[in-house]
Structures are given as structure tokens and as C-alpha cells.
Enzyme design. Structure first.
Site, PDB file in Angstrom:
ATOM      1  CE1 TYR A   1      -0.591 -37.886  49.268  1.00 14.08           C
ATOM      2  CE2 TYR A   1      -0.718 -40.262  49.321  1.00 14.08           C
ATOM      3  CZ  TYR A   1      -0.296 -39.101  48.717  1.00 14.08           C
ATOM      4  OH  TYR A   1       0.416 -39.164  47.541  1.00 14.08           O
TER       5      TYR A   1
ATOM      6  CE  LYS B   1       3.711 -40.422  48.514  1.00 12.60           C
ATOM      7  NZ  LYS B   1       2.663 -41.255  47.912  1.00 12.60           N
TER       8      LYS B   1
END
Length: 542
Positions: free
Chosen positions: A91, A164
Site C-alpha cells: 500500500y 485498501k
């Protein structure tokens, strides 16, 4: 029942070399795999060894995404073992390069739904095709107009939704078969993408608001109809759209915007952690935000709400807020204020030198804030002069440079500690090593939304909450802020990402309990802890 290569190509069912000989015979896999059977533990050792051998973040990420695309269970088994190490790769900040180069490196759509604003009639078909009959309980949707730190990336921004959801599963145990990443392609205003012959997205500027809102509304109503227990997470929508969409749906469906609410929750948790260290009260603080966009205003709103919850009147609470943006300190007579900025804009009559308050340093000198939060993406904006001025008036200044990636941070933690002679209470938006100064080691908390949003989502989904309320958000912040070890010299204001899975469960239990108190639960939450533990998915082969 899937068999043969169809089974091996299904990332939700594939076990690779872990299929037993009996399974191979039953499922048409004889001859399709090497003869040796491996356990998931051995597979994980191989994956991690290969990961470590990769020379840089880019290659590490490409390798992990390849595993993710082929075998979800194995990917999450390894991720859970090395969560702090993998987080900045899968991420933020490692995802930024992947987004920029998405078209060049595209191999597989990774089970994402690609929606085109030019074809609203295809929304239902697209969702059915990508869900593949799965019972979807969590969608992360983006239009990628305002990816924090790197801006508008159109269809390339689908990686934000995928990343996410990886964190949701790795941190909170959301079943990866029950999630769906979605990107809405409404065009892009990034000319380099429009000129790129490899770009996959629509080759025109972003559409007008009437077209845009009609499409999003059709999408929201469609997914909520198809998936009646859905928790809908909006991610990286533009400043002009994000708050409008959240306000439109927040009282109808369980929806969440991480840029507005998530950043606000984790920043509030950091403030609460800092107050646990200093023993001060929130009501005694003066709050200044530098960068009054979606995230900056979302943070201000969340801390303002906490002040109301603690008994301050609306006027008293608002009197403690000062927002600084590109114009300088925001005043209520400015004609270009956003709806989110207006409640916190000041009157010029409050300052003798209002006309000169056009820089952060000038604003700090005039206001003497005790809390300074940066969401500006202005590298180095918290200068030595700004920080020393703040520290000259505040006993333990709270300074949170939250912008990321690294090159956009407002300040480095080591400088903040040094410039304040160790007095600053610091949280950063990027992973930061401990800082040693005058014999004390200062742990630096990362204001990473991942400390909050996975557990928040888990609590909502496991309890079957019909809405996500302000009170649920507040208890999530308190659950994290209450974990800080205030007795330790140099203690961080936020808990470490290394224990993300544990904290996510703590947050989820608090949220599920609150859902029950408000009567919004559809599942049994008489024992919130049991409710959460029973729902969580573990990466193990079936």
C-alpha cells in the site's frame, strides 16, 4: 465444481502445490502440478525468501502482486506474518509507483470492477460479472481524482481500491472472497495520461457534475440493492465531490470515506494519545491545520466533534480552530472557500495584522497553536522557524506532518524532536524509525489510517450495522488512543503498525458494541468479542 486449470486459475480456491494427491485425482489436477505436496507453511517460506531476494521495492511489490493474483490464501498467510514489513510495499508509499505505471505493467485485472461513466447501463452487468456469484460485503470504490500525494490518475487508480482491501483482509480478517475493488472512470484531467497510447482509461477530461453525480448515484443504489449487507468505502474522491457524496448517503447506507473520516479518526486518536502523555485536556488546545482540503477539513471536523462530545459549545469549540491553506489563514470573507472550510474560517477583526497572515509562519506567530497538523503535501513546510515559534509557546507541542509519500512530508521527525529540544509529540504519515536525542529514544507513531479503518469496517460488517454513525467513529478513535503507554519516556502517541491485527480487533469490538447500543445491529452483539472473533476469516486452506 471447478476442476483442472479453471481451479488453478481461481485465486480464491487455488492451493497450488498444497493440493493433496486425493484432491488432485478428484479435481482433474493429475499432471498439472509437480508431484510433491507442500504445506502452506513451506509455501510461505518460499514466498518470503523470494520476496527478500528482490532488490528493490518495485520488484518486491510486483512479486507479491503476482502471488495475490494467483493464490489469495497464501498471499494473506504470508502478509499476516510480516504485516509491518509488507504494508509500505503493498500500500502506501509503495503503491504510488504502481499507480503511475499501471498501464505499462498490467497483467491481470485482479477481480476488480471497471465502470465507465459512458456506460451507466452496464453497471449491473459489470458488478455481476466481477462478483461471480460471491456474497459481497465490502466494496472500496475510487474515481482516483485525488490520490493523496500524487493526484488524478484515472483508471490507473484501481490499485488504490485493491490495496485498501488487502489491508482490510490482512489487518482485520475480512474474507477476501467477500470484497470487491471498484474504479469509476469519469475521465481524467492529467494530460500525460490522455496523451499516453498505453493508458487504459477514457481519453477525455472529467465529466460535468450532473453526469458524474447521476452515474455515482446509479452505482450506489445498484450495489446496495445487489448486496444488502454491504459496507461501502469511498476512497480518494476529489475535493469537490468527496464530502457531497458522503453527506448524501451517510444517513441511508453504511458508508465511509477514508480521506474525510479515516484521517480524522487516526489524527484524533493521536491527539488523545498525546493528551494521555501530557495530562492536558482537549478543551485547552488550539488547533491549526496546514492544508485545508478533504483530509484537512475532515480532521478538523472530527476533532471539533470530539470537543462537542466533551461538553464544549459549538462556539467555544470553533474558537479553537485555525485552518491555513494556499491563501494563508482562512477568513470568512474569502470567496473561494469550500463548504467544508467555511465553518472554521475566522473573522479578520480577530487580528490586527489579518492582511499579513498569508504564510504558515505568520499564522503560527499570530495564533500560537498547541496542535499543528500537516495535510498540505508541501515538502518541508514545517520549517525550523515555524517549529521553534510553536515550541516557544507550547510546553509539549503536538506536531503531525501527515502528508505522504516521503518526499511530500511537511517535516522529518528527527528535525521536529531536535528543533523542540525533545518536547514535540510527533506522529507522521509515513513509517519513521525511532529518534534518539539526548539519551532518550522517541518512538514515532505513524498516523496510518490502517490502524483504524480495517477494525472499523470489521465492527460494522460483523455486527451487521445498518449505518456507520459518529458515535461508532468516536469509540474507534478512543479504542486506539487508549492503547498508548503514557508512562514510557519517548512514548509514541499511536500504537505500532506491527500489532495492526490486534488493534483492529480492539477497534472492531468497540464498534460492534456501540452498534448494539444504538440498536443498529442486525447480528447478535450481546457478546461483541465473540461476534468479532466468529466473523473473522483466517488464511488456511480448506
Amino acid at each position: 465444481m471447478k476442476k483442472g486449470y479453471e481451479l488453478l486459475n481461481d485465486p480464491f480456491l487455488n492451493k497450488g502445490t498444497a493440493f493433496s494427491m486425493e484432491e488432485r485425482a478428484e479435481l482433474g489436477l493429475i499432471g498439472l502440478l509437480p508431484p510433491t505436496e507442500q504445506t502452506i507453511e513451506v509455501q510461505a517460506q518460499q514466498v518470503y525468501g523470494n520476496f527478500q531476494a528482490k532488490p528493490n521495492v518495485s520488484e518486491k511489490r510486483h512479486y507479491l502482486m503476482n502471488i495475490f493474483s494467483r493464490n489469495r490464501t497464501l498471499f494473506y498467510y504470508v502478509f499476516k506474518q510480516h504485516i509491518a514489513e509488507f504494508m509500505p510495499i503493498i500500500y502506501d508509499p509503495g503503491i504510488a509507483e504502481s499507480i503511475r505505471e499501471y498501464s505499462q505493467f498490467f497483467i491481470t485485472p485482479q477481480n476488480a470492477a471497471y465502470l465507465s461513466v459512458e456506460h451507466p447501463e452496464q453497471i449491473e452487468e459489470s458488478l455481476k460479472n466481477t462478483a461471480m456469484g460471491r456474497d459481497i460485503e465490502l466494496i472500496v470504490v475510487t474515481d482516483a481524482e485525488a490520490i493523496l500525494g500524487i493526484g488524478d490518475w484515472g483508471t490507473n487508480g484501481v490499485g488504490i481500491s485493491t490495496g485498501k482491501l488487502m489491508v482490510y483482509t490482512g489487518a482485520a480478517g475480512i474474507d477476501p472472497a467477500k470484497v470487491l475493488p471498484v474504479v469509476i472512470d469519469a475521465g481524467t484531467n492529467r494530460q500525460s495520461l490522455l496523451d499516453d497510447p498505453l493508458y487504459f482509461g477514457l481519453r477525455h477530461k472529467r465529466v460535468d457534475d450532473d453526469t458524474y453525480y447521476a452515474f455515482v448515484d446509479k452505482f450506489v443504489k445498484q450495489v446496495e440493492s445487489m448486496f444488502p449487507r454491504l459496507y461501502l468505502h469511498f476512497e480518494d474522491f476529489g475535493r469537490g465531490h468527496a464530502a457531497v457524496l458522503l453527506k448524501k448517503y451517510v444517513d441511508t447506507y453504511p458508508v465511509f470515506n477514508d480521506d474525510i473520516e479515516g484521517t480524522g479518526i487516526i489524527t484524533l486518536a493521536g491527539v488523545l494519545g498525546a493528551l494521555a502523555i501530557t495530562g492536558e485536556k482537549l478543551a485547552d488546545q488550539r488547533y491549526m491545520c496546514f492544508g485545508a482540503g478533504t483530509a484537512g477539513c475532515g480532521i478538523a471536523k472530527r476533532i471539533y466533534q470530539e470537543m462537542l462530545d466533551q461538553g464544549l459549545s459549538e462556539d467555544d469549540a470553533k474558537s479553537r480552530f485555525y485552518l491555513v491553506d494556499k491563501q494563508g489563514l482562512l477568513f470568512d470573507d474569502m470567496t473561494d472557500l469550500t463548504p467544508e472550510q467555511k465553518p472554521f474560517a475566522r473573522k479578520r477583526s480577530e487580528f490586527e495584522n489579518a492582511a499579513s497572515l498569508t504564510t504558515l509562519e505568520a499564522a503560527v506567530k499570530a495564533v500560537h497553536p498547541t496542535i499543528l497538523v500537516g495535510t498540505s503535501t508541501r515538502s518541508g513546510a514545517f520549517t525550523e522557524a515555524v517549529v521553534k515559534e510553536m515550541a516557544s509557546q507550547a510546553a509539549r507541542p503536538m506536531i503531525f506532518p501527515l502528508s505522504n509519500p516521503t518526499e511530500l512530508a511537511e517535516a522529518k521527525a528527527e528535525d521536529l524532536i531536535r528543533w523542540t529540544d525533545g518536547k514535540a509529540l510527533v506522529a507522521t504519515g509515513i513509517p519513521t524509525d525511532p529518534v534518539t536525542y539526548n539519551g532518550v529514544t522517541y518512538d514515532i507513531g505513524q498516523a496510518n489510517n490502517a490502524l483504524i479503518y480495517p477494525g472499523l469496517g470489521l465492527g460494522v460488517i460483523a455486527s451487521g450495522a445498518k449505518l456507520l454513525t459518529d458515535k461508532m467513529i468516536s469509540v474507534a478513535a478512543h479504542a486506539i488512543g487508549g492503547i498508548v503507554d503514557a508512562s514510557k519516556p519517548g512514548a509514541a502517541v499511536l500504537p505500532p503498525v506491527t500489532k495492526l491485527d490486534q488493534f483492529s480487533e480492539t477497534v472492531a469490538i468497540a464498534v460492534a458494541e456501540e452498534a448494539g447500543k444504538e440498536g443498529l445491529n442486525r447480528n447478535d452483539v450481546s457478546d461483541p468479542e465473540a461476534c468479532i472473533k466468529a466473523y473473522k476469516w483466517e488464511p488456511a486452506y480448506k
